[in-house]
Write a protein that holds these residues in place. Structure first.
Motif, PDB file in Angstrom:
ATOM      1  N   ALA A   1      95.454  45.601 -22.264  1.00 31.21           N
ATOM      2  CA  ALA A   1      94.263  44.999 -21.915  1.00 31.21           C
ATOM      3  C   ALA A   1      93.357  45.005 -23.230  1.00 31.21           C
ATOM      4  N   SER A   2      92.618  43.709 -23.186  1.00 32.65           N
ATOM      5  CA  SER A   2      91.422  43.300 -24.034  1.00 32.65           C
ATOM      6  C   SER A   2      90.207  42.918 -23.516  1.00 32.65           C
ATOM      7  N   GLY A   3      89.305  42.949 -24.151  1.00 34.91           N
ATOM      8  CA  GLY A   3      87.854  42.695 -23.801  1.00 34.91           C
ATOM      9  C   GLY A   3      87.126  44.018 -22.893  1.00 34.91           C
ATOM     10  N   TYR A   4      88.046  45.223 -23.010  1.00 34.45           N
ATOM     11  CA  TYR A   4      87.418  46.328 -22.332  1.00 34.45           C
ATOM     12  C   TYR A   4      88.135  47.546 -22.632  1.00 34.45           C
ATOM     13  N   SER A   5      87.844  48.829 -22.547  1.00 37.39           N
ATOM     14  CA  SER A   5      88.646  49.932 -22.484  1.00 37.39           C
ATOM     15  C   SER A   5      89.302  50.254 -21.428  1.00 37.39           C
ATOM     16  N   ILE A   6      90.439  50.271 -21.418  1.00 36.13           N
ATOM     17  CA  ILE A   6      91.193  51.085 -20.267  1.00 36.13           C
ATOM     18  C   ILE A   6      90.633  52.165 -19.692  1.00 36.13           C
ATOM     19  N   THR A   7      90.382  53.136 -20.542  1.00 31.53           N
ATOM     20  CA  THR A   7      89.582  54.419 -19.959  1.00 31.53           C
ATOM     21  C   THR A   7      88.491  54.187 -18.990  1.00 31.53           C
ATOM     22  N   ASP A   8      88.173  53.057 -19.167  1.00 29.04           N
ATOM     23  CA  ASP A   8      86.751  52.807 -18.191  1.00 29.04           C
ATOM     24  C   ASP A   8      87.081  52.480 -16.726  1.00 29.04           C
TER      25      ASP A   8
ATOM     26  N   ILE B   1      96.851  54.363 -12.105  1.00 25.62           N
ATOM     27  CA  ILE B   1      96.658  55.337 -13.184  1.00 25.62           C
ATOM     28  C   ILE B   1      95.299  55.325 -13.528  1.00 25.62           C
ATOM     29  N   ASP B   2      94.630  56.465 -13.872  1.00 23.66           N
ATOM     30  CA  ASP B   2      93.449  56.570 -14.551  1.00 23.66           C
ATOM     31  C   ASP B   2      93.752  56.836 -15.849  1.00 23.66           C
ATOM     32  N   PRO B   3      93.598  55.958 -16.802  1.00 23.52           N
ATOM     33  CA  PRO B   3      94.042  55.982 -18.206  1.00 23.52           C
ATOM     34  C   PRO B   3      93.216  57.276 -18.986  1.00 23.52           C
ATOM     35  N   GLU B   4      92.032  57.552 -18.413  1.00 20.05           N
ATOM     36  CA  GLU B   4      91.030  58.436 -19.117  1.00 20.05           C
ATOM     37  C   GLU B   4      91.775  59.948 -18.983  1.00 20.05           C
ATOM     38  N   ASP B   5      92.529  60.133 -17.831  1.00 26.45           N
ATOM     39  CA  ASP B   5      93.005  61.303 -17.824  1.00 26.45           C
ATOM     40  C   ASP B   5      94.462  61.387 -17.480  1.00 26.45           C
ATOM     41  N   GLY B   6      94.989  60.421 -17.260  1.00 23.73           N
ATOM     42  CA  GLY B   6      96.415  60.257 -16.944  1.00 23.73           C
ATOM     43  C   GLY B   6      96.726  60.617 -15.370  1.00 23.73           C
ATOM     44  N   GLU B   7      95.506  60.735 -14.588  1.00 24.22           N
ATOM     45  CA  GLU B   7      96.161  61.052 -13.153  1.00 24.22           C
ATOM     46  C   GLU B   7      96.620  59.804 -12.400  1.00 24.22           C
ATOM     47  N   THR B   8      97.205  59.924 -11.526  1.00 24.67           N
ATOM     48  CA  THR B   8      98.341  58.913 -10.947  1.00 24.67           C
ATOM     49  C   THR B   8      98.243  58.923  -9.555  1.00 24.67           C
ATOM     50  N   LYS B   9      98.377  57.854  -8.836  1.00 25.32           N
ATOM     51  CA  LYS B   9      98.458  57.838  -7.398  1.00 25.32           C
ATOM     52  C   LYS B   9      99.624  56.840  -6.989  1.00 25.32           C
ATOM     53  N   TYR B  10     100.312  57.186  -6.275  1.00 24.21           N
ATOM     54  CA  TYR B  10     101.696  56.185  -5.723  1.00 24.21           C
ATOM     55  C   TYR B  10     101.560  56.131  -4.259  1.00 24.21           C
TER      56      TYR B  10
END
Lengths: 112, 118
Positions: free
Chosen positions: B24-31, B51-60
């Motif tokens: 990703a570019s132009g923003y932070s993936i943690t947002d 995936i929530d890159p901020e905390d690694g939580e995932t949902k499949y």
């Protein structure tokens, strides 16, 4: 899983004509927050999908006002007012209410 | 400008695995959440998970629970998806997409074609 069923268009469509694409969900997409979790995308040939409409009727940033979304909890319509060459592609509806998020099979728009 | 740049096409043997990247570019993936979507012309679009890159939580999605593994590297602003035990059914184009309002997907990568063939 929530099943999304899309209608077909009478292709090819004359340029400048207005068309409506229908989508039906197997469960109401109206959530307790008052929002309806139905999104619309356009995938032009050879491109990635582009978000057009979210929350059933809110246009995404930069999307032409020729596109409008409406509906109830289970029946939805994407209207294109005056189709243009750049509108050609496949339109998808998607529900974002429940996991797994699901898409309709797509509605192809061809121009005459 | 927000952009999602995916890695190049992959050819793999049945039974192997592959790891796809989405920078990703132009923003932070943690947002924002990062979603992954599968596309086969005869099957349309299928949502794989997020995936929530901020905390690694995932949902499949259940059908991809044992097929896909989503990770993220915040230092490089990149999300990854690993697909394991590949079969011909995994031959498809895979998109990463940023999660936005109403669980919509507002920015999409260009897609990466994965071909599984012996």
């Amino acid at each position: 899983d929530i099943v999304m069923t899309q209608g077909a268009l009478p292709n090819p469509v004359p340029s400048g004509e207005s068309v409506s694409i229908t989508c039906r969900s197997s469960k109401s997409l109206l959530y307790s927050d008052g929002k309806t979790y139905l999104n619309w995308y356009l995938q032009r040939p050879g491109q990635s999908p582009q978000l057009l409409i979210y929350w059933m009727s809110t246009r995404a940033s930069g999307v032409s006002d020729r596109f409008s979304g409406s509906g109830s909890g289970t029946d939805f319509t994407l209207k294109i007012s005056g189709v243009e060459a750049e509108d050609v592609g496949v339109y998808y509806c998607q529900q974002g209410l429940e996991f797994p998020y699901t898409f309709g099979a797509g509605t192809k728009l061809e121009l005459k | 400008e927000v952009q999602l740049q995916q890695s190049g096409p992959e050819l793999r043997r049945p039974g192997s695995s592959v790891k796809l990247s989405c920078k990703a570019s132009g923003y932070s993936i943690t947002d924002y959440l990062m979603h992954w979507v599968k596309h086969r012309p005869e099957h349309g679009l299928e949502w794989i998970g997020w995936i929530d890159p901020e905390d690694g939580e995932t949902k499949y999605a259940q059908k991809f629970q044992s097929k896909a593994t989503l990770t993220a590297d915040t230092s490089s602003n990149t999300a990854y998806m690993q697909l394991s035990s590949l079969t011909s059914e995994d031959t498809a184009t895979y998109f990463c997409a940023r999660g936005a309002y109403g669980t919509s997907l507002d920015y999409w990568g260009q897609g990466v074609m994965v071909t599984v063939s012996s």
